[in-house]
Design a protein around this motif. Structure first.
Motif, PDB file in Angstrom:
ATOM      1  N   TYR A  74      40.573 -24.579 -16.757  1.00 14.95           N
ATOM      2  CA  TYR A  74      40.343 -26.021 -16.745  1.00 14.95           C
ATOM      3  C   TYR A  74      41.630 -26.810 -16.953  1.00 14.95           C
ATOM      4  O   TYR A  74      41.632 -28.029 -16.849  1.00 14.95           O
ATOM      5  N   LYS A  75      42.694 -26.094 -17.258  1.00 16.22           N
ATOM      6  CA  LYS A  75      43.956 -26.772 -17.566  1.00 16.22           C
ATOM      7  C   LYS A  75      44.707 -27.173 -16.308  1.00 16.22           C
ATOM      8  O   LYS A  75      45.323 -28.244 -16.237  1.00 16.22           O
ATOM      9  N   ASN A  76      44.675 -26.303 -15.310  1.00 12.05           N
ATOM     10  CA  ASN A  76      45.376 -26.565 -14.050  1.00 12.05           C
ATOM     11  C   ASN A  76      44.538 -26.056 -12.882  1.00 12.05           C
ATOM     12  O   ASN A  76      43.693 -25.181 -13.043  1.00 12.05           O
ATOM     13  N   GLY A  77      44.782 -26.624 -11.711  1.00 13.23           N
ATOM     14  CA  GLY A  77      44.187 -26.066 -10.509  1.00 13.23           C
ATOM     15  C   GLY A  77      42.847 -26.638 -10.114  1.00 13.23           C
ATOM     16  O   GLY A  77      42.481 -27.767 -10.458  1.00 13.23           O
ATOM     17  N   LEU A  78      42.111 -25.831  -9.398  1.00 13.85           N
ATOM     18  CA  LEU A  78      40.891 -26.259  -8.708  1.00 13.85           C
ATOM     19  C   LEU A  78      39.854 -26.890  -9.615  1.00 13.85           C
ATOM     20  O   LEU A  78      39.385 -28.007  -9.363  1.00 13.85           O
ATOM     21  N   TYR A  79      39.458 -26.187 -10.680  1.00 12.31           N
ATOM     22  CA  TYR A  79      38.344 -26.653 -11.495  1.00 12.31           C
ATOM     23  C   TYR A  79      38.676 -27.971 -12.184  1.00 12.31           C
ATOM     24  O   TYR A  79      37.835 -28.859 -12.293  1.00 12.31           O
ATOM     25  N   ARG A  80      39.900 -28.088 -12.662  1.00 13.24           N
ATOM     26  CA  ARG A  80      40.322 -29.352 -13.268  1.00 13.24           C
ATOM     27  C   ARG A  80      40.252 -30.476 -12.243  1.00 13.24           C
ATOM     28  O   ARG A  80      39.723 -31.558 -12.517  1.00 13.24           O
ATOM     29  N   ASP A  81      40.790 -30.244 -11.052  1.00 12.02           N
ATOM     30  CA  ASP A  81      40.827 -31.287 -10.029  1.00 12.02           C
ATOM     31  C   ASP A  81      39.419 -31.703  -9.607  1.00 12.02           C
ATOM     32  O   ASP A  81      39.130 -32.895  -9.447  1.00 12.02           O
ATOM     33  N   VAL A  82      38.553 -30.722  -9.424  1.00 12.63           N
ATOM     34  CA  VAL A  82      37.180 -31.020  -8.993  1.00 12.63           C
ATOM     35  C   VAL A  82      36.451 -31.837 -10.057  1.00 12.63           C
ATOM     36  O   VAL A  82      35.808 -32.855  -9.759  1.00 12.63           O
ATOM     37  N   LEU A  83      36.532 -31.416 -11.317  1.00 12.41           N
ATOM     38  CA  LEU A  83      35.851 -32.132 -12.392  1.00 12.41           C
ATOM     39  C   LEU A  83      36.441 -33.524 -12.598  1.00 12.41           C
ATOM     40  O   LEU A  83      35.707 -34.485 -12.868  1.00 12.41           O
ATOM     41  N   ASN A  84      37.751 -33.636 -12.468  1.00 17.23           N
ATOM     42  CA  ASN A  84      38.382 -34.949 -12.600  1.00 17.23           C
ATOM     43  C   ASN A  84      37.846 -35.923 -11.564  1.00 17.23           C
ATOM     44  O   ASN A  84      37.493 -37.069 -11.863  1.00 17.23           O
ATOM     45  N   GLU A  85      37.795 -35.471 -10.317  1.00 20.05           N
ATOM     46  CA  GLU A  85      37.356 -36.344  -9.225  1.00 20.05           C
ATOM     47  C   GLU A  85      35.870 -36.665  -9.301  1.00 20.05           C
ATOM     48  O   GLU A  85      35.432 -37.702  -8.800  1.00 20.05           O
ATOM     49  N   ALA A  86      35.094 -35.788  -9.924  1.00 24.53           N
ATOM     50  CA  ALA A  86      33.644 -35.973  -9.978  1.00 24.53           C
ATOM     51  C   ALA A  86      33.194 -36.796 -11.178  1.00 24.53           C
ATOM     52  O   ALA A  86      32.005 -37.044 -11.354  1.00 24.53           O
TER      53      ALA A  86
END
Length: 239
Positions: free
Chosen positions: A136-148
């Motif tokens: 959750y610190k970097n990468g896909l999952y962080r970006d997806v959750l941030n945008e959602a």
């Protein structure tokens, strides 16, 4: 002096009582329907968060592998996912996405007594999902959750927390209240925002996002199915 008598008469007590009874019946029918319509609107708004996750994930995936890439070999998107620790986390993430259980992005505590108390103050409990904190610190999952709209949750998990209490993005009773207060109760394994490939096939380049358990999806109090596509899933109704 002659006085003119008016033909107008007042309402009798029985007539007034009849009107009051009719108004009471109309109110008993209309008011619940009104509140039901409001709650239905809130459920639809909550459902949109799942579509935000879907669109964000698919966009990042497409950007990562390129338009001419092979979906089955687009592993770079899973870097730092944290799934499986040091044991090929990228490959394990792909495996999860093909299975009915999918990847859990976040668990929402909607059936805890403590959650009920905290909701009185405008907070809700969230627990870490399938990825480790690093995921959750970097990468896909962080970006997806941030945008959602889950940026604070992703940030807390990325900072090492496995559980956090925050003002909830969800607004409907389905997510906010314990069943004793008109909400829906689920086990922890069924209170999750999950993602997986549609039909378990990465070549579709389309994911399904749902709130529920392994192969089951939650149905809201007003009938909303909380999934971007519920095909082949068991509908979990309120108990």
């Amino acid at each position: 002096m002659e006085f003119l008598q008016s033909d107008k008469k007042g309402f009798s007590l029985i007539e007034i009582m009849v009107v009051i009874v009719i108004m009471g019946i109309l109110a008993a029918v209309a008011v619940p329907n009104l509140f039901g319509a409001v709650e239905k609107t809130k459920e639809r708004a909550d459902l949109q968060y799942l579509f935000y996750i879907k669109k964000s994930f698919e966009r990042h995936y497409a950007e990562e592998i390129g338009t001419g890439g092979n979906a089955t070999t687009g592993q770079e998107m899973f870097k730092a996912s944290g799934i499986g620790g040091q044991n090929e986390p990228d490959a394990i993430a792909e495996t999860y996405l093909k299975q009915k259980r999918g990847i859990i992005l976040v668990q929402i505590q909607i059936n805890k007594g403590l959650s009920t108390q905290r909701n009185d103050y405008g907070y809700q409990g969230y627990k870490i999902g399938t990825p480790t904190n690093e995921g959750y610190k970097n990468g896909l999952y962080r970006d997806v959750l941030n945008e959602a709209g889950f940026a604070k949750i992703a940030q807390a998990f990325g900072n090492g927390k496995n559980e956090v209490w925050l003002p909830p993005p969800f607004k409907s009773k389905t997510f906010l209240y314990h069943k004793n207060r008109g909400g829906v109760a689920n086990n922890d394994g069924e209170s999750c925002v999950r993602i997986r490939w549609k039909n378990g096939d990465p070549n579709t380049k389309e994911i399904v996002v749902w709130f529920g358990g392994e192969g089951s999806v939650l149905q809201g109090l007003q009938g909303t199915i909380f999934a971007t596509d519920a095909s082949g899933m068991t509908i979990k109704k309120r108990d």
